[in-house]
Design a protein around this motif. Structure first.
Motif, PDB file in Angstrom:
ATOM      1  N   UNK A 100       0.828  -1.208   0.000  1.00 16.01           N
ATOM      2  CA  UNK A 100       0.000   0.000   0.000  1.00 16.01           C
ATOM      3  C   UNK A 100       0.863   1.259   0.000  1.00 16.01           C
ATOM      4  N   UNK A 101       1.901   1.281   0.815  1.00 18.45           N
ATOM      5  CA  UNK A 101       2.754   2.471   0.893  1.00 18.45           C
ATOM      6  C   UNK A 101       3.432   2.759  -0.440  1.00 18.45           C
ATOM      7  N   UNK A 102       3.890   1.724  -1.113  1.00 18.29           N
ATOM      8  CA  UNK A 102       4.523   1.904  -2.415  1.00 18.29           C
ATOM      9  C   UNK A 102       3.505   2.409  -3.427  1.00 18.29           C
ATOM     10  N   UNK A 103       2.316   1.807  -3.446  1.00 15.04           N
ATOM     11  CA  UNK A 103       1.277   2.222  -4.387  1.00 15.04           C
ATOM     12  C   UNK A 103       0.839   3.659  -4.124  1.00 15.04           C
ATOM     13  N   UNK A 104       0.716   4.036  -2.847  1.00 13.66           N
ATOM     14  CA  UNK A 104       0.294   5.395  -2.511  1.00 13.66           C
ATOM     15  C   UNK A 104       1.343   6.409  -2.961  1.00 13.66           C
ATOM     16  N   UNK A 105       2.614   6.113  -2.731  1.00 21.31           N
ATOM     17  CA  UNK A 105       3.677   7.016  -3.159  1.00 21.31           C
ATOM     18  C   UNK A 105       3.757   7.103  -4.674  1.00 21.31           C
ATOM     19  N   UNK A 106       3.563   5.966  -5.344  1.00 24.38           N
ATOM     20  CA  UNK A 106       3.569   5.967  -6.805  1.00 24.38           C
ATOM     21  C   UNK A 106       2.422   6.825  -7.346  1.00 24.38           C
ATOM     22  N   UNK A 107       1.241   6.700  -6.757  1.00 22.86           N
ATOM     23  CA  UNK A 107       0.092   7.502  -7.183  1.00 22.86           C
ATOM     24  C   UNK A 107       0.326   8.979  -6.902  1.00 22.86           C
ATOM     25  N   UNK A 108       0.918   9.278  -5.768  1.00 20.17           N
ATOM     26  CA  UNK A 108       1.211  10.668  -5.425  1.00 20.17           C
ATOM     27  C   UNK A 108       2.201  11.294  -6.397  1.00 20.17           C
ATOM     28  N   UNK A 109       3.261  10.569  -6.701  1.00 21.28           N
ATOM     29  CA  UNK A 109       4.253  11.085  -7.645  1.00 21.28           C
ATOM     30  C   UNK A 109       3.673  11.227  -9.050  1.00 21.28           C
ATOM     31  N   UNK A 110       2.841  10.276  -9.449  1.00 18.61           N
ATOM     32  CA  UNK A 110       2.223  10.355 -10.770  1.00 18.61           C
ATOM     33  C   UNK A 110       1.294  11.562 -10.860  1.00 18.61           C
ATOM     34  N   UNK A 111       0.538  11.809  -9.803  1.00 18.45           N
ATOM     35  CA  UNK A 111      -0.350  12.976  -9.780  1.00 18.45           C
ATOM     36  C   UNK A 111       0.447  14.264  -9.854  1.00 18.45           C
ATOM     37  N   UNK A 112       1.512  14.331  -9.083  1.00 20.06           N
ATOM     38  CA  UNK A 112       2.367  15.519  -9.098  1.00 20.06           C
ATOM     39  C   UNK A 112       2.980  15.745 -10.482  1.00 20.06           C
ATOM     40  N   UNK A 113       3.392  14.664 -11.130  1.00 19.41           N
ATOM     41  CA  UNK A 113       3.977  14.778 -12.465  1.00 19.41           C
ATOM     42  C   UNK A 113       2.944  15.273 -13.480  1.00 19.41           C
TER      43      UNK A 113
END
Length: 104
Positions: free
Chosen positions: A71-84
């Motif tokens: 979950x932590x990896x997926x949440x960080x990946x989603x956060x970075x993708x949104x920021x990008x």
């Protein structure tokens, strides 16, 4: 010609797609129709990443998630993708405004 750099594929995360999968979809769209296809593919991948993160969050809330790291990896990946994507959108709007200010 630029070549996308593939990310490190996550281990044991069946529902979550890695960054390498996202760049492959964007690269295919770029060859197809240009800017609009790349933008569409980027938003589709962002939505998929966020959906996978939300699914893992629901599993964590119900106690069905075996490994919280997924979950932590997926949440960080989603956060970075949104920021990008937001940064990409802001730069596109900035470029459009700059073009509109050019004298004809």
């Amino acid at each position: 010609m630029s070549f996308p750099i593939g990310g490190i594929m996550p281990v044991g995360m069946g529902a979550v797609t890695g960054v390498a999968g996202a760049t492959e979809g964007v690269a295919q769209a770029q060859r197809a129709d240009g800017f609009s296809a790349v933008l569409s593919a980027t938003f589709d991948k962002l939505q998929g990443t966020q959906a996978a993160s939300d699914q893992l969050a629901a599993q964590a809330a119900t106690g069905d998630l075996k490994d919280v790291h997924d979950y932590m990896i997926a949440r960080n990946e989603a956060s970075l993708a949104t920021e990008m994507v937001v940064t990409f959108k802001n730069k596109a709007v900035e470029a459009f405004n700059e073009i509109m200010r050019m004298p004809v």
